[in-house]
Motif scaffolding. Sequence first.
Motif, PDB file in Angstrom:
ATOM      1  N   LEU A   1       1.877   6.739  -6.876  1.00 12.22           N
ATOM      2  CA  LEU A   1       1.029   7.342  -7.579  1.00 12.22           C
ATOM      3  C   LEU A   1       0.991   8.879  -7.158  1.00 12.22           C
ATOM      4  O   LEU A   1       0.194  10.174  -7.405  1.00 12.22           O
ATOM      5  N   GLY A   2       1.939   9.068  -5.890  1.00 14.03           N
ATOM      6  CA  GLY A   2       2.317  10.403  -5.796  1.00 14.03           C
ATOM      7  C   GLY A   2       1.363  11.457  -4.787  1.00 14.03           C
ATOM      8  O   GLY A   2       1.105  12.378  -4.307  1.00 14.03           O
TER       9      GLY A   2
ATOM     10  N   GLY B   1      -8.179   9.280  -1.665  1.00 18.86           N
ATOM     11  CA  GLY B   1      -8.673   7.180  -1.730  1.00 18.86           C
ATOM     12  C   GLY B   1     -10.270   6.871  -1.704  1.00 18.86           C
ATOM     13  O   GLY B   1     -10.258   5.647  -2.569  1.00 18.86           O
ATOM     14  N   LYS B   2     -10.533   8.208  -1.796  1.00 16.18           N
ATOM     15  CA  LYS B   2     -12.256   7.170  -2.032  1.00 16.18           C
ATOM     16  C   LYS B   2     -12.359   7.774  -4.156  1.00 16.18           C
ATOM     17  O   LYS B   2     -12.941   6.552  -3.829  1.00 16.18           O
TER      18      LYS B   2
ATOM     19  N   ILE C   1       0.785  -0.333  -0.132  1.00 21.28           N
ATOM     20  CA  ILE C   1      -0.008   0.519  -0.279  1.00 21.28           C
ATOM     21  C   ILE C   1       1.079   1.611  -0.778  1.00 21.28           C
ATOM     22  O   ILE C   1       0.725   2.053  -0.836  1.00 21.28           O
ATOM     23  N   GLN C   2       1.570   1.493   0.645  1.00 20.07           N
ATOM     24  CA  GLN C   2       2.722   2.783   0.276  1.00 20.07           C
ATOM     25  C   GLN C   2       3.975   2.620  -0.704  1.00 20.07           C
ATOM     26  O   GLN C   2       3.658   3.651  -0.904  1.00 20.07           O
ATOM     27  N   GLN C   3       4.017   1.225  -1.144  1.00 23.20           N
ATOM     28  CA  GLN C   3       4.861   1.536  -2.493  1.00 23.20           C
ATOM     29  C   GLN C   3       3.780   2.235  -3.771  1.00 23.20           C
ATOM     30  O   GLN C   3       3.581   3.088  -4.410  1.00 23.20           O
ATOM     31  N   LEU C   4       1.952   1.658  -3.609  1.00 25.16           N
ATOM     32  CA  LEU C   4       1.099   2.093  -4.637  1.00 25.16           C
ATOM     33  C   LEU C   4       0.618   3.680  -4.250  1.00 25.16           C
ATOM     34  O   LEU C   4       0.753   4.257  -5.086  1.00 25.16           O
ATOM     35  N   GLU C   5       0.691   4.235  -2.687  1.00 23.01           N
ATOM     36  CA  GLU C   5       1.062   5.608  -3.103  1.00 23.01           C
ATOM     37  C   GLU C   5       2.142   6.809  -3.128  1.00 23.01           C
ATOM     38  O   GLU C   5       1.834   7.214  -3.771  1.00 23.01           O
ATOM     39  N   GLU C   6       3.783   5.713  -3.108  1.00 28.95           N
ATOM     40  CA  GLU C   6       4.254   6.445  -3.995  1.00 28.95           C
ATOM     41  C   GLU C   6       4.423   6.183  -5.129  1.00 28.95           C
ATOM     42  O   GLU C   6       4.518   7.458  -5.578  1.00 28.95           O
TER      43      GLU C   6
END
Length: 310
Positions: A43-44, A61-62, A36-41
């Motif tokens: 996407l920025g 996120g929604k 999940i952290q990798q996904l956020e990184e």
Amino acid sequence: MELRHLRYFVAVAEERNFTRAAQRLHIAQPPLSRQIQQLEETLGVQLFERTARPLKLTDTGKFFYSHAVQLLAQTAELESMTRRVGNIERSLSVGFVGSTLYGMLPKIIRRFRDDHTTVELSLHEMSTMDQIRALKDGHIDVGFGRIRHEDANIRRVVLREEKMIVALPQGHPLSALKPVLSLQDLVHETLIIFPKAPRPSYADQVLAAFHDRALKPRRIYETREVQIALGLVAAGEGISIVPSSVHGLKRDDVSYKELDDPSLVSPIIMSMRKLDESQDLREMLELIYRLYEEEKIDYVPVTDEERGRS
């Protein structure tokens, strides 16, 4: 970004807890948190408010969740369709609600089997909402139901609008009241509706008809299916509003009366996956229209869109 990232994100968003999401996905929690952290990184953006308990999605996120769910559904549909195209043995799985058996569905199935001897046809009784889920999961290929439910992944064709009629105990005073009845005539009776579950269902169409006219039956009696409802009517427990095709069930202890409002109808809807362009389904739809013509049954004319698909 990979599909597994979307699956992991959706699980966390729906469980609102990393531990439960990890259990649902059958993986350990630390790798899930890293994904999940990798996904956020990638996407920025920040997708979760991690200080909230239970876990909450950010506004971003929604937005991402709503599109991730659609994309995963489309991926599952594509997989099931690809497997079907690659399947050498042709098969067609049909879902149906019980009340459609009293109309043309049995004749449609028999004629299709006669015309397509190389297609293995299987039938599954299920509610309209269960049909929608089964279509998206690839468990059935076509469904026949009565509920007007919109889903971006499902193509729906309204075949016909079937009149509703009233089933009364033989000798009931309403039978001799007048040639046709109104819902107003029925409000002092016990109304037997079906099916009791799952909902929404045909029962909700009947209740909505009363509600839309600011009417309320004296008493509501819920039961599982139409045969039980008719048995209760025969026993004098109340009256029931049924699709007109049920009139074909000849019973000496039940009489039927028409209703005076032409808008009191229940649709028969054929549902398929949005991307399914199989020849078998096109030929089944064409067969249905031919049978309606042969039997001189009123139906909803095919649209230009459906004509283009055929």
